[in-house]
Motif scaffolding. Structure first.
Motif, PDB file in Angstrom:
ATOM      1  N   LYS A   1       0.811  -1.223   0.000  1.00 33.02           N
ATOM      2  CA  LYS A   1       0.000   0.000   0.000  1.00 33.02           C
ATOM      3  C   LYS A   1       0.844   1.273   0.000  1.00 33.02           C
ATOM      4  CE  LYS A   1      -0.811  -0.336   4.904  1.00 33.02           C
ATOM      5  NZ  LYS A   1       0.253   0.563   5.345  1.00 33.02           N
TER       6      LYS A   1
ATOM      7  N   SER B   1       0.265   7.431   7.289  1.00 29.09           N
ATOM      8  CA  SER B   1      -0.213   7.584   8.674  1.00 29.09           C
ATOM      9  C   SER B   1       0.464   6.602   9.628  1.00 29.09           C
ATOM     10  CB  SER B   1      -1.735   7.430   8.738  1.00 29.09           C
ATOM     11  OG  SER B   1      -2.115   6.132   8.354  1.00 29.09           O
TER      12      SER B   1
ATOM     13  N   ARG C   1       4.204   5.170  14.425  1.00 23.61           N
ATOM     14  CA  ARG C   1       5.581   4.761  14.683  1.00 23.61           C
ATOM     15  C   ARG C   1       6.304   5.823  15.513  1.00 23.61           C
ATOM     16  NH1 ARG C   1       8.053   0.942  11.017  1.00 23.61           N
ATOM     17  NH2 ARG C   1       6.398  -0.231  10.010  1.00 23.61           N
TER      18      ARG C   1
ATOM     19  N   SER D   1       2.077  -0.462  16.709  1.00 18.08           N
ATOM     20  CA  SER D   1       0.809  -1.195  16.812  1.00 18.08           C
ATOM     21  C   SER D   1       0.357  -1.292  18.259  1.00 18.08           C
ATOM     22  CB  SER D   1       0.888  -2.545  16.106  1.00 18.08           C
ATOM     23  OG  SER D   1       1.367  -3.542  16.943  1.00 18.08           O
TER      24      SER D   1
ATOM     25  N   ARG E   1      -5.504   7.690  19.114  1.00 22.55           N
ATOM     26  CA  ARG E   1      -6.176   7.791  17.813  1.00 22.55           C
ATOM     27  C   ARG E   1      -6.951   9.104  17.713  1.00 22.55           C
ATOM     28  NH1 ARG E   1      -5.110   2.978  15.497  1.00 22.55           N
ATOM     29  NH2 ARG E   1      -6.005   3.828  13.616  1.00 22.55           N
TER      30      ARG E   1
ATOM     31  N   ARG F   1      -4.602   2.276   7.935  1.00 21.34           N
ATOM     32  CA  ARG F   1      -5.443   1.129   8.293  1.00 21.34           C
ATOM     33  C   ARG F   1      -6.920   1.517   8.349  1.00 21.34           C
ATOM     34  NH1 ARG F   1      -0.816  -0.063   8.335  1.00 21.34           N
ATOM     35  NH2 ARG F   1       0.258  -1.825   9.262  1.00 21.34           N
ATOM     36  N   ASP F   2      -7.182   2.800   8.690  1.00 21.11           N
ATOM     37  CA  ASP F   2      -8.568   3.251   8.916  1.00 21.11           C
ATOM     38  C   ASP F   2      -8.867   4.525   8.124  1.00 21.11           C
ATOM     39  OD1 ASP F   2      -6.850   4.892  10.336  1.00 21.11           O
ATOM     40  OD2 ASP F   2      -8.186   5.129  12.046  1.00 21.11           O
TER      41      ASP F   2
ATOM     42  N   ARG G   1       0.933  -8.668  14.340  1.00 21.61           N
ATOM     43  CA  ARG G   1       0.484  -7.291  14.084  1.00 21.61           C
ATOM     44  C   ARG G   1      -0.885  -7.286  13.392  1.00 21.61           C
ATOM     45  NH1 ARG G   1       2.924  -2.653  11.548  1.00 21.61           N
ATOM     46  NH2 ARG G   1       4.843  -3.605  10.846  1.00 21.61           N
TER      47      ARG G   1
ATOM     48  N   ASP H   1      -4.016  -5.468  14.991  1.00 18.52           N
ATOM     49  CA  ASP H   1      -4.616  -4.339  14.254  1.00 18.52           C
ATOM     50  C   ASP H   1      -6.071  -4.614  13.877  1.00 18.52           C
ATOM     51  OD1 ASP H   1      -2.211  -3.031  14.450  1.00 18.52           O
ATOM     52  OD2 ASP H   1      -1.630  -3.289  12.360  1.00 18.52           O
TER      53      ASP H   1
ATOM     54  N   ARG I   1      -8.386  -4.968  17.501  1.00 15.18           N
ATOM     55  CA  ARG I   1      -8.560  -3.918  18.512  1.00 15.18           C
ATOM     56  C   ARG I   1      -9.958  -3.304  18.402  1.00 15.18           C
ATOM     57  NH1 ARG I   1      -4.453  -0.360  15.097  1.00 15.18           N
ATOM     58  NH2 ARG I   1      -5.984   0.490  13.655  1.00 15.18           N
TER      59      ARG I   1
HETATM   60  O1  C5P Z   1       1.784   1.109   8.120  1.00 17.58           O
HETATM   61  P1  C5P Z   1       2.778   0.811   9.198  1.00 17.58           P
HETATM   62  O2  C5P Z   1       3.248  -0.606   9.200  1.00 17.58           O
HETATM   63  O3  C5P Z   1       3.880   1.798   9.238  1.00 17.58           O
HETATM   64  O4  C5P Z   1       1.945   1.012  10.561  1.00 17.58           O
HETATM   65  C1  C5P Z   1       2.492   0.701  11.817  1.00 17.58           C
HETATM   66  C2  C5P Z   1       1.366   0.393  12.786  1.00 17.58           C
HETATM   67  O5  C5P Z   1       0.658   1.602  13.059  1.00 17.58           O
HETATM   68  C3  C5P Z   1       0.302  -0.568  12.297  1.00 17.58           C
HETATM   69  O6  C5P Z   1       0.631  -1.939  12.550  1.00 17.58           O
HETATM   70  C4  C5P Z   1      -0.933  -0.147  13.077  1.00 17.58           C
HETATM   71  O7  C5P Z   1      -0.960  -0.726  14.355  1.00 17.58           O
HETATM   72  C5  C5P Z   1      -0.718   1.334  13.268  1.00 17.58           C
HETATM   73  N1  C5P Z   1      -1.532   2.121  12.348  1.00 17.58           N
HETATM   74  C6  C5P Z   1      -2.863   2.331  12.660  1.00 17.58           C
HETATM   75  N2  C5P Z   1      -3.628   3.123  11.896  1.00 17.58           N
HETATM   76  C7  C5P Z   1      -3.130   3.689  10.792  1.00 17.58           C
HETATM   77  C8  C5P Z   1      -1.790   3.462  10.410  1.00 17.58           C
HETATM   78  C9  C5P Z   1      -1.013   2.646  11.208  1.00 17.58           C
HETATM   79  O8  C5P Z   1      -3.348   1.817  13.660  1.00 17.58           O
HETATM   80  N3  C5P Z   1      -3.909   4.480  10.060  1.00 17.58           N
END
Ligand code: C5P
Length: 215
Positions: A17, A35, A40, A86, A95, A117-118, A167, A171, A174
């Motif tokens: 992605k 995001s 991170r 995560s 959030r 993710r959202d 993860r 993810d 939750r």
């Molecule tokens: O995309 P990436 O692997 O960098 O995201 C790291 C962690 O951040 C994800 O495993 C997830 O837990 C969290 N995340 C999230 N919502 C997002 C982007 C990332 O919860 N929009």
């Protein structure tokens, strides 16, 4: 806020992605929000300050200071940073703080590409085009393993696969904004695709969505 010009690209770790989102950004001349980098940064900065990842209030305080932080720190790209992200991402307080920042990004005149993710479910439900990018855990683990070893990390493929599975479960399990495709997102499985094929498929999905059709 009208999301007509917004493209959301959601999906699990190493699904492709990020590459797809940056390719769409270049193609349409749109700014791209990674995001995951926000979560991170919260995880890494919290740990640097000596805080525990389970401490929701401390994590939210770090998130509130994030607008002033440069996100191009290599430390945010490591395997440990993904895991820390995560863990802080489960806190609704974190959030909530990051929601405003992400919505401001989405509201830029001309639109934006949002990677996460959202994005299509919570941040910009009225986006004009929504993709949900997936690939098998084995394919994703191999991609992430190549990336991490290329960055100089010493880690086995089996460990990366275990990270990915853990993860994914955290993810999608939750309570707060779980990772899930929006009902109107188009699924794109990149398991068998090259980067160019995935980029091309993503472009066709966006063009069909913008033309008001299904691809
Ligand atoms: O995309 P990436 O692997 O960098 O995201 C790291 C962690 O951040 C994800 O495993 C997830 O837990 C969290 N995340 C999230 N919502 C997002 C982007 C990332 O919860 N929009």
């Amino acid at each position: 806020m009208s999301g007509d010009q917004v493209i959301t690209v959601d999906g699990p770790a190493a699904s492709g992605k990020g590459t797809i989102a940056s390719g769409l950004g270049r193609l349409y001349g749109l700014p791209v929000l990674d995001s995951g980098l926000l979560y991170r940064a919260v995880g890494v900065l919290l740990q640097r300050a000596g805080g525990g990842l389970a401490d929701a209030a401390a994590a939210a305080a770090v998130a509130r200071g994030l607008r002033a932080v440069a996100l191009d720190d290599e430390a945010f790209r490591t395997r440990g940073a993904g895991e820390a992200a995560s863990q802080v991402a489960v806190h609704p307080e974190v959030r909530q703080v990051l929601l405003a920042l992400q919505r401001d990004f989405a509201a830029q005149p001309g639109g934006a590409v949002l990677d996460g993710r959202d994005m299509g479910t919570v941040i910009c439900p009225d986006a004009g085009a929504k993709l949900y990018v997936t690939a098998s855990p084995e394919v994703r683990a191999e991609r992430r393993w190549r990336q991490l070893t290329g960055q100089g990390e010493s880690v086995g493929l089996d460990e990366v696969l275990a990270d990915i599975r853990r993860r994914d479960a955290r993810d999608s399990g939750r309570a707060a904004a779980p990772m899930a495709p929006a009902p109107d997102a188009v699924l794109l499985d990149t398991s068998e695709m090259t980067i160019d094929q995935a980029a091309d498929a993503a472009r066709r999905i966006v063009e069909a969505a913008r033309a008001g059709q299904t691809p």
